[in-house]
Design a protein around this motif. Structure first.
Motif, mmCIF file in Angstrom:
data_model
loop_
_atom_site.group_PDB
_atom_site.id
_atom_site.type_symbol
_atom_site.label_atom_id
_atom_site.label_comp_id
_atom_site.label_asym_id
_atom_site.label_seq_id
_atom_site.Cartn_x
_atom_site.Cartn_y
_atom_site.Cartn_z
ATOM 1 N N ALA A 1 -27.980 -5.393 10.442
ATOM 2 C CA ALA A 1 -27.552 -6.347 9.423
ATOM 3 C C ALA A 1 -28.192 -7.713 9.661
ATOM 4 C CB ALA A 1 -26.030 -6.466 9.408
ATOM 5 N N LEU A 2 -28.231 -8.149 10.905
ATOM 6 C CA LEU A 2 -28.850 -9.424 11.246
ATOM 7 C C LEU A 2 -30.346 -9.387 10.952
ATOM 8 C CD1 LEU A 2 -28.614 -12.266 12.426
ATOM 9 C CD2 LEU A 2 -28.784 -11.247 14.712
ATOM 10 N N GLY A 3 -31.007 -8.310 11.307
ATOM 11 C CA GLY A 3 -32.435 -8.177 11.043
ATOM 12 C C GLY A 3 -32.756 -8.195 9.558
ATOM 13 N N GLY B 1 -28.838 -19.674 18.898
ATOM 14 C CA GLY B 1 -27.738 -18.717 19.013
ATOM 15 C C GLY B 1 -28.021 -17.441 18.252
ATOM 16 N N CYS B 2 -28.614 -17.583 17.072
ATOM 17 C CA CYS B 2 -28.957 -16.407 16.261
ATOM 18 C C CYS B 2 -29.979 -15.536 16.990
ATOM 19 C CB CYS B 2 -29.499 -16.866 14.908
ATOM 20 S SG CYS B 2 -30.117 -15.529 13.881
ATOM 21 N N TRP B 3 -31.036 -16.142 17.508
ATOM 22 C CA TRP B 3 -32.059 -15.365 18.207
ATOM 23 C C TRP B 3 -31.545 -14.800 19.523
ATOM 24 C CZ3 TRP B 3 -35.460 -13.146 15.573
ATOM 25 C CH2 TRP B 3 -35.985 -13.741 14.442
ATOM 26 N N PHE B 4 -30.663 -15.530 20.191
ATOM 27 C CA PHE B 4 -30.047 -15.001 21.407
ATOM 28 C C PHE B 4 -29.240 -13.741 21.070
ATOM 29 C CE2 PHE B 4 -26.457 -14.735 24.376
ATOM 30 C CZ PHE B 4 -27.146 -14.612 25.569
ATOM 31 N N ALA B 5 -28.475 -13.791 19.972
ATOM 32 C CA ALA B 5 -27.692 -12.625 19.553
ATOM 33 C C ALA B 5 -28.606 -11.461 19.186
ATOM 34 C CB ALA B 5 -26.795 -12.991 18.379
ATOM 35 N N LEU C 1 -30.414 -6.182 21.005
ATOM 36 C CA LEU C 1 -31.476 -5.205 21.248
ATOM 37 C C LEU C 1 -31.505 -4.797 22.723
ATOM 38 C CD1 LEU C 1 -33.861 -3.601 20.093
ATOM 39 C CD2 LEU C 1 -35.310 -5.565 20.661
ATOM 40 N N ALA C 2 -31.414 -5.765 23.611
ATOM 41 C CA ALA C 2 -31.412 -5.467 25.048
ATOM 42 C C ALA C 2 -30.188 -4.653 25.438
ATOM 43 C CB ALA C 2 -31.463 -6.768 25.856
#
Length: 146
Positions: free
Chosen positions: A55-57, A21-25, A30-31
């Motif tokens: 913030a996530l990055g 879920g984190c990587w999907f977000a 980005l997309a």
């Protein structure tokens, strides 16, 4: 801390779900920002997504460095940093080529508009990865000593 109702297999499955879920977000944001830019949305329209994405990055990088984690497959070395930075730079050049494809620019100006951001991303990415790899190696050494 309350006792979990999950067994170890369920805990592992829950961690995988959260990771996916984190990587999907992350990649979804980005997309979404890229598509909005290509469609001509003003910068203010993607500000919220950009803040969350950044913030996530920052969180992912800081948390991984704190835990002494680099990557499952890639090594923290200059060769890898160079390759990853090159991919990022080329991707940015392609993005700008698509973004400005319909502009009435002279060929040299169009080329510069595509190449300069890619080169800047390459340099910034390489610098950031180099700094992070040094921090990772120091943290890994500290954790191994403990």
């Amino acid at each position: 801390m309350k006792k979990s109702n999950l067994d170890e297999m369920q805990e592992l499955a829950l961690l995988k779900i959260a990771r996916n879920g984190c990587w999907f977000a992350f990649w979804g944001l980005l997309a979404a920002m890229g598509i909005q830019m290509l469609l001509g949305f003003p910068g203010k329209a993607i500000l919220g997504e950009w803040i969350i994405f950044m913030a996530l990055g920052v969180y992912l990088v800081a948390a991984c460095l704190h835990q002494g984690i680099w990557d499952r497959r890639l090594k923290a070395n200059s060769k890898t940093n160079l390759a990853v930075s090159a991919v990022a730079g080329v991707a940015m050049s392609i993005f700008f080529a698509v973004l400005f494809r319909g502009s009435a620019l002279e060929p040299l100006n169009y080329l510069l508009i595509c190449v300069i951001p890619g080169l800047a991303v390459f340099i910034l990415c390489f610098a950031a990865l180099t700094i992070c790899s040094v921090l990772y190696k120091k943290r890994r050494e500290k954790l191994d000593r403990e």
